[in-house]
Design a protein around this motif. Sequence first.
Motif, mmCIF file in Angstrom:
data_model
loop_
_atom_site.group_PDB
_atom_site.id
_atom_site.type_symbol
_atom_site.label_atom_id
_atom_site.label_comp_id
_atom_site.label_asym_id
_atom_site.label_seq_id
_atom_site.Cartn_x
_atom_site.Cartn_y
_atom_site.Cartn_z
ATOM 1 N N TYR A 121 -8.812 2.496 -10.437
ATOM 2 C CA TYR A 121 -9.600 2.041 -9.307
ATOM 3 C C TYR A 121 -10.854 1.296 -9.730
ATOM 4 O O TYR A 121 -11.810 1.217 -9.024
ATOM 5 C CB TYR A 121 -9.947 3.226 -8.405
ATOM 6 N N LEU B 93 -12.163 -0.054 -3.184
ATOM 7 C CA LEU B 93 -11.487 0.757 -2.182
ATOM 8 C C LEU B 93 -12.104 2.148 -2.140
ATOM 9 O O LEU B 93 -12.456 2.701 -3.186
ATOM 10 C CB LEU B 93 -10.000 0.910 -2.548
ATOM 11 N N CYS C 95 -6.910 6.898 -3.856
ATOM 12 C CA CYS C 95 -7.160 5.869 -2.846
ATOM 13 C C CYS C 95 -6.889 6.455 -1.457
ATOM 14 O O CYS C 95 -5.907 7.177 -1.266
ATOM 15 C CB CYS C 95 -6.223 4.683 -3.103
ATOM 16 N N TYR D 222 -5.685 5.183 1.004
ATOM 17 C CA TYR D 222 -4.457 4.671 1.629
ATOM 18 C C TYR D 222 -3.186 5.216 0.978
ATOM 19 O O TYR D 222 -2.083 4.782 1.305
ATOM 20 C CB TYR D 222 -4.449 3.143 1.612
ATOM 21 N N LEU D 223 -3.354 6.152 0.065
ATOM 22 C CA LEU D 223 -2.177 6.744 -0.576
ATOM 23 C C LEU D 223 -1.662 7.886 0.298
ATOM 24 O O LEU D 223 -2.332 8.905 0.476
ATOM 25 C CB LEU D 223 -2.540 7.261 -1.970
ATOM 26 N N CYS E 36 1.908 4.011 -0.475
ATOM 27 C CA CYS E 36 0.827 3.301 0.208
ATOM 28 C C CYS E 36 1.135 3.145 1.692
ATOM 29 O O CYS E 36 2.252 2.751 2.062
ATOM 30 C CB CYS E 36 0.650 1.928 -0.429
ATOM 31 N N LEU F 222 -0.607 1.084 3.624
ATOM 32 C CA LEU F 222 -0.946 -0.274 4.059
ATOM 33 C C LEU F 222 0.309 -1.134 4.073
ATOM 34 O O LEU F 222 1.104 -1.070 3.129
ATOM 35 C CB LEU F 222 -1.953 -0.919 3.101
ATOM 36 N N ARG G 68 -2.155 -5.539 1.356
ATOM 37 C CA ARG G 68 -2.658 -4.779 0.200
ATOM 38 C C ARG G 68 -3.471 -5.682 -0.730
ATOM 39 O O ARG G 68 -3.217 -6.888 -0.808
ATOM 40 C CB ARG G 68 -1.481 -4.189 -0.602
ATOM 41 N N PRO G 69 -4.408 -5.091 -1.460
ATOM 42 C CA PRO G 69 -5.178 -5.889 -2.429
ATOM 43 C C PRO G 69 -4.244 -6.542 -3.457
ATOM 44 O O PRO G 69 -3.163 -6.027 -3.752
ATOM 45 C CB PRO G 69 -6.087 -4.843 -3.100
ATOM 46 N N CYS H 206 -2.976 -4.360 -6.289
ATOM 47 C CA CYS H 206 -1.890 -3.447 -5.902
ATOM 48 C C CYS H 206 -0.559 -4.194 -5.832
ATOM 49 O O CYS H 206 0.483 -3.643 -6.190
ATOM 50 C CB CYS H 206 -2.189 -2.826 -4.538
HETATM 51 S S1 SF4 Z 1 -1.261 0.397 -3.405
HETATM 52 FE FE1 SF4 Z 1 -3.469 -0.032 -3.474
HETATM 53 S S2 SF4 Z 1 -4.158 0.256 -1.358
HETATM 54 FE FE2 SF4 Z 1 -2.188 1.235 -1.530
HETATM 55 S S3 SF4 Z 1 -2.590 3.362 -2.064
HETATM 56 FE FE3 SF4 Z 1 -2.334 2.278 -3.999
HETATM 57 S S4 SF4 Z 1 -4.403 1.659 -4.602
HETATM 58 FE FE4 SF4 Z 1 -4.469 2.185 -2.421
#
Ligand code: SF4
Length: 148
Positions: free
Chosen positions: A2, A60, A68, A70-71, A76, A78, A83-84, A87
């Motif tokens: 991260y 994040l 994260c 969003y996990l 994930c 998202l 997503r970034p 990712c």
């Molecule tokens: S893919 Fe990226 S946004 Fe999704 S949970 Fe993992 S670190 Fe977080």
Amino acid sequence: MYCFPLSESEEERILSFDPGLVCPEELNSLAFLECMTHLFPDMRGKLPGIFPTGEGHKRLPVTSDGYCIYLGANGCVLPRNIRPWYCLLFPFWVRNRKIIIQQSPVCLACKKMSALPSLLAAFGVTREYVRHKYLQLRQAWGLGTGGA
Ligand code: SF4
């Protein structure tokens, strides 16, 4: 991992899905700069100008356990298209114009497969996809288009 920063455009993308997102601001520490230099050896010397000491970058948000936010239980939460970039690239990276696999103790696929073609196939992506996402990431982070 991260340590990666979140650019304004990436933050806006996530905000369109999660308007409640509040990204913490992290100081551009020595450890952060070392991590960025490891990711972008071609930018050694320029990174302190892009991420000046005393200033910060967004990242994040993470839970108290360091995961994260969003996990979810099944990965994930998202949607893929917001997503970034980091990712979307993971576990692949580009170094000296070569696609490489990032070593990660948390990536089960990486533990099972070490050959690039089989890992690309397992993730359903192509070399072109990886290069394209890497370029988009560099542009979003203000690092130009070198190294791809
Ligand atoms: S893919 Fe990226 S946004 Fe999704 S949970 Fe993992 S670190 Fe977080």
